[in-house]
Scaffold this active site. Structure first.
Site, PDB file in Angstrom:
ATOM      1  N   HIS A 143     -39.007 -40.323   0.296  1.00  0.00           N
ATOM      2  CA  HIS A 143     -38.171 -41.376  -0.304  1.00  0.00           C
ATOM      3  C   HIS A 143     -37.482 -42.196   0.789  1.00  0.00           C
ATOM      4  CE1 HIS A 143     -35.147 -42.858  -3.375  1.00  0.00           C
ATOM      5  NE2 HIS A 143     -34.423 -42.970  -2.274  1.00  0.00           N
ATOM      6  N   GLU A 144     -36.888 -41.510   1.770  1.00  0.00           N
ATOM      7  CA  GLU A 144     -36.164 -42.217   2.836  1.00  0.00           C
ATOM      8  C   GLU A 144     -37.113 -42.981   3.760  1.00  0.00           C
ATOM      9  OE1 GLU A 144     -33.172 -42.599   2.459  1.00  0.00           O
ATOM     10  OE2 GLU A 144     -32.834 -41.009   0.990  1.00  0.00           O
TER      11      GLU A 144
END
Length: 298
Positions: A143-144
């Site tokens: 996600h990051e």
């Protein structure tokens, strides 16, 4: 379905940014009309202020952001598991290896920062690293890394800058009118022309409402990019269950111990402060239940 959702999220962000620039132009034109009796000059000044704000914020130091969030840079030797997951996800995403940071906090959270993949960094709390297994950590780090690959930090920074510019212009315009500003023609003509009165009222209304609308658009962009990063994480890991399980654990997390400002709060994968009871329209993050539901429907 996955690629359709990614495409829809990107298109949604483009629409919101276009609306944002239109709002900035509107508030500039309104202020120009009320104060200078010149739409064009107000519009140009507003766009210049917006560009200056955005440029100055985009180049904010990654180290400064990490310092503001009490994050400490770590080496591969200090946190091998975390480091290798970041390395693997960066390799899959085909971006340079970001710097790796740890935040000493029992809550479950993580964020990425950096205006481009070349100067990016990823941070995670000690609580997240202790509680989540590798599958879940891959979902979170994916996600990051997706935020970095998709230039989400730059987009979010532009949104914050535009919202700030709208607020500043609205505030200056309102104060100048309150203390006797305004164009000579509006003060001296005594013209009862209906069109002029309507234009004046609409301009005043835009000055009053623009900051609220700007804030809502900025928050909507933030939520849109969270959905996009969730979907992009699944694209990287090829494992929706890892992201779903991670979100289920994040849902149970407590707020972070140290204070988090508004700009930093939007960076985190999960709202780092105490959950607020008002409408999700005023939240930087979509409800986790909705994020999970979207992933399940892929």
């Amino acid at each position: 379905m996955l690629y359709q959702q990614i495409s829809q999220n990107k298109q949604g962000t483009v629409v919101l940014l276009v609306v944002f620039f239109a709002l900035l132009a509107l508030i500039g034109a309104s202020a120009g009309y009320l104060l200078l009796d010149n739409y064009a000059m107000g519009l140009v000044l507003a766009l210049v202020i917006g560009v200056i704000y955005a440029t100055s914020m985009i180049f904010q130091s990654t180290s400064l952001v990490m310092s503001m969030n009490n994050a400490r840079e770590v080496t591969e030797k200090e946190a091998p598991g975390f480091f290798h997951i970041v390395e693997d996800m960066a390799m899959v995403a085909q971006i340079p290896m970001p710097r790796v940071f740890i935040i000493e906090d029992p809550s479950l959270n993580a964020f990425a920062t950096g205006s481009s993949p070349q100067n990016a960094a990823v941070a995670a709390t000690t609580g997240l690293l202790e509680v989540m297994n590798r599958e879940e950590l891959e979902g979170v780090i994916g996600h990051e890394i997706s935020h970095i690959r998709n230039y989400d930090i730059r987009i979010s920074t532009i949104a914050v800058a535009l919202a700030s510019a709208v607020t500043v212009i609205s505030s200056i315009g309102g104060r100048m009118l309150w203390y006797g500003g305004g164009s000579r023609r509006q003060r001296d003509d005594g013209d009862d022309d209906v069109l002029r009165i309507i234009t004046l009222l609409l301009s005043l209304l835009s000055l009053l409402l623009a900051p609220l609308v700007a804030s809502l658009i900025q928050l909507a962009i933030s939520r849109q990019r969270e959905y996009l990063a969730d979907a992009s994480s699944v694209e990287l890991t090829r494992n929706p269950q890892g992201m779903i399980k991670a979100l289920e654990k994040l849902q149970l997390s407590q707020p972070m111990k140290h204070p988090v400002d508004d700009a930093s709060a939007a960076l985190y994968i999960n709202e780092p402060r105490k959950k607020r009871s008002f409408s999700s329209l005023f939240s930087t993050h979509p409800p986790i239940e909705e994020r999970i539901e979207r992933l399940k429907n892929m």
